[in-house]
Design a protein around this motif. Structure first.
Motif, mmCIF file in Angstrom:
data_model
loop_
_atom_site.group_PDB
_atom_site.id
_atom_site.type_symbol
_atom_site.label_atom_id
_atom_site.label_comp_id
_atom_site.label_asym_id
_atom_site.label_seq_id
_atom_site.Cartn_x
_atom_site.Cartn_y
_atom_site.Cartn_z
ATOM 1 N N VAL A 133 42.513 49.336 30.530
ATOM 2 C CA VAL A 133 41.381 49.960 31.199
ATOM 3 C C VAL A 133 41.724 50.072 32.679
ATOM 4 O O VAL A 133 42.223 49.121 33.285
ATOM 5 C CB VAL A 133 40.098 49.120 31.022
ATOM 6 C CG1 VAL A 133 38.949 49.712 31.834
ATOM 7 C CG2 VAL A 133 39.737 49.029 29.546
ATOM 8 N N ASN A 134 41.474 51.223 33.280
ATOM 9 C CA ASN A 134 41.777 51.452 34.688
ATOM 10 C C ASN A 134 40.720 50.819 35.590
ATOM 11 O O ASN A 134 39.518 50.961 35.347
ATOM 12 C CB ASN A 134 41.853 52.947 34.990
ATOM 13 C CG ASN A 134 43.047 53.602 34.329
ATOM 14 O OD1 ASN A 134 44.160 53.113 34.413
ATOM 15 N ND2 ASN A 134 42.818 54.719 33.665
ATOM 16 N N LEU A 135 41.196 50.140 36.631
ATOM 17 C CA LEU A 135 40.321 49.514 37.617
ATOM 18 C C LEU A 135 40.742 49.938 39.025
ATOM 19 O O LEU A 135 41.686 50.711 39.191
ATOM 20 C CB LEU A 135 40.400 47.986 37.490
ATOM 21 C CG LEU A 135 40.058 47.367 36.140
ATOM 22 C CD1 LEU A 135 40.390 45.877 36.140
ATOM 23 C CD2 LEU A 135 38.590 47.587 35.802
ATOM 24 N N THR A 136 40.074 49.393 40.020
ATOM 25 C CA THR A 136 40.359 49.680 41.423
ATOM 26 C C THR A 136 41.822 49.404 41.778
ATOM 27 O O THR A 136 42.391 48.393 41.361
ATOM 28 C CB THR A 136 39.461 48.795 42.314
ATOM 29 O OG1 THR A 136 38.097 49.051 41.998
ATOM 30 C CG2 THR A 136 39.708 49.063 43.789
ATOM 31 N N ASP A 137 42.445 50.283 42.549
ATOM 32 C CA ASP A 137 43.796 50.037 43.044
ATOM 33 C C ASP A 137 43.820 48.738 43.832
ATOM 34 O O ASP A 137 42.889 48.436 44.595
ATOM 35 C CB ASP A 137 44.241 51.167 43.964
ATOM 36 C CG ASP A 137 44.476 52.480 43.222
ATOM 37 O OD1 ASP A 137 43.850 52.684 42.166
ATOM 38 O OD2 ASP A 137 45.271 53.295 43.718
ATOM 39 N N ALA A 138 44.888 47.964 43.663
ATOM 40 C CA ALA A 138 44.958 46.664 44.329
ATOM 41 C C ALA A 138 46.399 46.285 44.609
ATOM 42 O O ALA A 138 47.336 46.785 43.977
ATOM 43 C CB ALA A 138 44.291 45.589 43.476
ATOM 44 N N ALA A 139 46.564 45.373 45.590
ATOM 45 C CA ALA A 139 47.878 44.872 45.954
ATOM 46 C C ALA A 139 48.090 43.429 45.511
ATOM 47 O O ALA A 139 49.222 42.975 45.388
ATOM 48 C CB ALA A 139 48.073 44.975 47.464
ATOM 49 N N SER A 140 47.023 42.672 45.293
ATOM 50 C CA SER A 140 47.118 41.291 44.814
ATOM 51 C C SER A 140 45.851 40.961 44.051
ATOM 52 O O SER A 140 44.843 41.665 44.165
ATOM 53 C CB SER A 140 47.322 40.311 45.975
ATOM 54 O OG SER A 140 46.270 40.404 46.907
ATOM 55 N N ALA A 141 45.901 39.878 43.269
ATOM 56 C CA ALA A 141 44.759 39.556 42.410
ATOM 57 C C ALA A 141 44.709 38.068 42.109
ATOM 58 O O ALA A 141 45.722 37.360 42.166
ATOM 59 C CB ALA A 141 44.843 40.343 41.107
ATOM 60 N N ALA A 142 43.517 37.594 41.784
ATOM 61 C CA ALA A 142 43.291 36.236 41.282
ATOM 62 C C ALA A 142 42.112 36.288 40.327
ATOM 63 O O ALA A 142 41.250 37.173 40.433
ATOM 64 C CB ALA A 142 43.024 35.260 42.414
ATOM 65 N N ILE A 143 42.076 35.351 39.385
ATOM 66 C CA ILE A 143 40.991 35.285 38.408
ATOM 67 C C ILE A 143 40.417 33.870 38.407
ATOM 68 O O ILE A 143 41.153 32.890 38.299
ATOM 69 C CB ILE A 143 41.476 35.645 36.992
ATOM 70 C CG1 ILE A 143 41.978 37.087 36.949
ATOM 71 C CG2 ILE A 143 40.352 35.455 35.965
ATOM 72 C CD1 ILE A 143 42.652 37.469 35.637
ATOM 73 N N GLY A 144 39.092 33.765 38.539
ATOM 74 C CA GLY A 144 38.413 32.480 38.494
ATOM 75 C C GLY A 144 36.929 32.696 38.273
ATOM 76 O O GLY A 144 36.379 33.725 38.688
ATOM 77 N N ASP A 145 36.272 31.754 37.624
ATOM 78 C CA ASP A 145 34.848 31.892 37.306
ATOM 79 C C ASP A 145 34.021 31.424 38.500
ATOM 80 O O ASP A 145 33.558 30.288 38.562
ATOM 81 C CB ASP A 145 34.516 31.077 36.055
ATOM 82 C CG ASP A 145 33.101 31.290 35.554
ATOM 83 O OD1 ASP A 145 32.385 32.120 36.156
ATOM 84 O OD2 ASP A 145 32.715 30.636 34.571
ATOM 85 N N VAL A 146 33.806 32.326 39.458
ATOM 86 C CA VAL A 146 33.166 31.947 40.717
ATOM 87 C C VAL A 146 31.657 31.772 40.592
ATOM 88 O O VAL A 146 31.031 31.192 41.484
ATOM 89 C CB VAL A 146 33.487 32.966 41.830
ATOM 90 C CG1 VAL A 146 34.984 33.026 42.085
ATOM 91 C CG2 VAL A 146 32.937 34.352 41.502
ATOM 92 N N ASP A 147 31.057 32.260 39.502
ATOM 93 C CA ASP A 147 29.610 32.084 39.315
ATOM 94 C C ASP A 147 29.269 31.201 38.120
ATOM 95 O O ASP A 147 28.108 31.056 37.759
ATOM 96 C CB ASP A 147 28.893 33.428 39.201
ATOM 97 C CG ASP A 147 29.427 34.281 38.061
ATOM 98 O OD1 ASP A 147 30.367 33.839 37.351
ATOM 99 O OD2 ASP A 147 28.919 35.402 37.873
ATOM 100 N N LYS A 148 30.298 30.605 37.489
ATOM 101 C CA LYS A 148 30.139 29.622 36.414
ATOM 102 C C LYS A 148 29.298 30.150 35.251
ATOM 103 O O LYS A 148 28.450 29.448 34.707
ATOM 104 C CB LYS A 148 29.548 28.319 36.967
ATOM 105 C CG LYS A 148 29.850 27.098 36.091
ATOM 106 C CD LYS A 148 29.552 25.785 36.800
ATOM 107 C CE LYS A 148 28.102 25.601 37.163
ATOM 108 N NZ LYS A 148 27.823 24.230 37.692
ATOM 109 N N ASP A 149 29.553 31.422 34.845
ATOM 110 C CA ASP A 149 28.819 31.982 33.711
ATOM 111 C C ASP A 149 29.675 32.044 32.456
ATOM 112 O O ASP A 149 29.263 32.616 31.448
ATOM 113 C CB ASP A 149 28.281 33.374 34.054
ATOM 114 C CG ASP A 149 29.384 34.410 34.250
ATOM 115 O OD1 ASP A 149 30.581 34.025 34.293
ATOM 116 O OD2 ASP A 149 29.049 35.611 34.373
ATOM 117 N N GLY A 150 30.877 31.446 32.507
ATOM 118 C CA GLY A 150 31.751 31.439 31.344
ATOM 119 C C GLY A 150 32.707 32.610 31.275
ATOM 120 O O GLY A 150 33.502 32.693 30.339
#
Length: 469
Positions: free
Chosen positions: A250-267
């Motif tokens: 799936v296409n998303l916003t162009d980006a140069a770096s990324a990280a993934i984490g549950d910042v709102d604790k919704d699972g």
């Protein structure tokens, strides 16, 4: 110049009982624990280090965790000159240019996959009670890419075994040639054989500029996010849903770096991207830097529930300035133990006082019930009280950031790399580890080190260029 440690080189085995009695997930199962003692370990890349007389052959410095945090007295320096590691040091090989830390053989010890920058070979250094030992070069396959190849680790089919992603060339030599992503499923055997593999097509000619794994959909399977560019233009970020096979992207916003984490604790893991101004890669060096948060849902990153954060956002230290590159490096984990993922933002090109061009800084953002925001954000430079060293032009403090619970207290600590730091020699590089606490990051008990204090090659080594993904 950072104050370098001068402890003697020690390779003694850690205490096997150090983690006994610990109950929190972060303490009992650190993400990077090569000797399985309950404390996260640091693997710091020095891809420009000279080894065996070969310039930029590269090495990885490992500093083991302990009850008091990163312990520079217990360390290793691993290169292709190390006994048991395949290959020989070669000029411009940049061993350790990209690394991934996962338990690839399922024995409970974290292993380190190391990629050299001048060929697609991936070498796995195996974890053990004595730390990293030996190594195996993973077998090449059809369509293996030549030159740069991003790698990442995760559990993409949800079977509890760590998997490894790298790139391959699909339809090589034809008009339909494109970059593919190969998932090698774990567990791996010690001779490098995986348990099976699958390939997904990016539809792009060039290999991804980065790969980031995390469970965005909350289904127990890691998903994969790849960033892309071709010549001077960026291309849309791709989201691949995890599974026995990588789903159509799936296409998303162009980006140069990324990280993934549950910042709102919704699972659901949330995707944090550093955007590309006007979708032109050549604009990145002049960009102040902007983060875009795409909150996770059961179907993937949301395109409607998003947030934008930069240094002009309320609560975020500093101001937007051209060329700062806020978000050039990113890492997500829970620093204060409240269950919300927090995001460290590297700003390696931030100018400080006069004459401190590109000295660099790091901002720690915090998650909460409303998501990621500037509330309670902290900023650190080498001029921050309690941080060893002095901010100098061209240090690039924040070029790499990584969270890891090195003291086993259930709160992630933050490691920061400054590959341009001058030690006894120019651009030897250095790294810092700031402790996490219930109040956020603290400089109490901070650890800093450069190559000289680790007994490692120093001149131009650029230690701190990267940490495992």
């Amino acid at each position: 110049m950072v104050a370098l440690v001068t402890t003697p080189l020690l390779l003694a085995a850690p205490s096997a009982g150090a983690a006994e009695g610990r109950t929190t997930a972060a303490a009992s199962a650190p993400r990077v624990d090569f000797n399985k003692d309950g404390y996260a370990d640091l693997a710091v890349s020095a891809p420009s280090g000279t080894v065996g007389g070969q310039a930029k052959a590269g090495y990885v410095a490992v500093v083991y965790g302990s009850a008091s945090g990163a312990n520079t007295g217990h360390r290793q320096v691993v290169s292709q000159a190390t006994e048991g590691v395949p290959g020989d040091p070669a000029a411009s090989a940049r061993f350790g240019d990209t690394t991934v830390a996962r338990d690839l053989d399922g024995d409970g010890y974290t292993d380190l996959a190391v990629q050299t920058g001048n060929k697609p070979a991936v070498t796995v250094l195996w974890g053990s009670v004595n730390g990293l030992t030996g190594g195996t070069e993973l077998p090449a396959g059809d369509g293996d890419s030549f030159g740069y190849s991003a790698i990442a680790g995760g559990d993409f089919n949800g079977d509890g075994q760590a998997d490894l992603v790298d790139t391959v060339t699909l339809n090589e030599g034809t008009d339909d040639e494109s970059a593919g992503l190969r998932v090698r499923f774990g567990p791996f055997t010690r001779d490098g054989k995986d348990a099976g593999s699958t390939v997904g097509d990016t539809g792009r000619f060039d290999v991804p500029t980065s790969l980031t794994a995390g469970d965005i959909t909350g289904d127990g399977k890691d998903d994969l996010v790849s960033t892309h560019a071709f010549e001077e233009m960026s291309q849309s970020t791709l989201f691949f849903k995890g599974g026995a096979e990588l789903a159509k992207p799936v296409n998303l916003t162009d980006a140069a770096s990324a990280a993934i984490g549950d910042v709102d604790k919704d699972g659901h893991g949330d995707l944090v991207l550093r955007t590309v101004p006007d979708d032109i890669v050549e604009n990145l060096p002049y960009d102040h830097g902007t983060l875009k948060v795409l909150y996770g849902t059961a179907s993937g990153p949301s395109t409607t529930r998003t947030a934008t954060i930069d240094q002009n956002t309320a609560g975020v230290p500093g101001v937007n300035e051209d060329g700062d590159q806020f978000g050039a490096s990113l890492s997500a984990d829970d620093v204060n133990g409240d269950g919300y993922a927090d995001v460290a933002v590297g700003i390696p090109y931030e100018d400080l006082e006069a004459g401190q061009k590109d000295a660099g800084s790091v901002v720690q953002l915090y998650g909460g019930s409303g998501g990621l925001s500037g509330a309670g954000a902290q900023a650190f430079t080498q001029d921050t009280a309690g941080v060893p060293g002095v901010a100098e032009a061209g240090d690039y403090f924040g070029a790499a950031v990584q969270h890891a619970d090195t003291d086993g207290d259930g709160k992630a600590d933050l490691s920061v790399g400054a590959p341009g730091e001058d030690g006894a020699q120019t651009s030897s590089g250095a790294a810092w580890a700031l402790r996490g606490s219930s109040a956020g990051l603290t400089t109490d008990g901070i650890v800093s080190f450069g190559p000289d204090g680790l007994g490692a090659p120093e001149a131009g080594a650029a230690l701190g260029s990267g940490f495992p993904r």
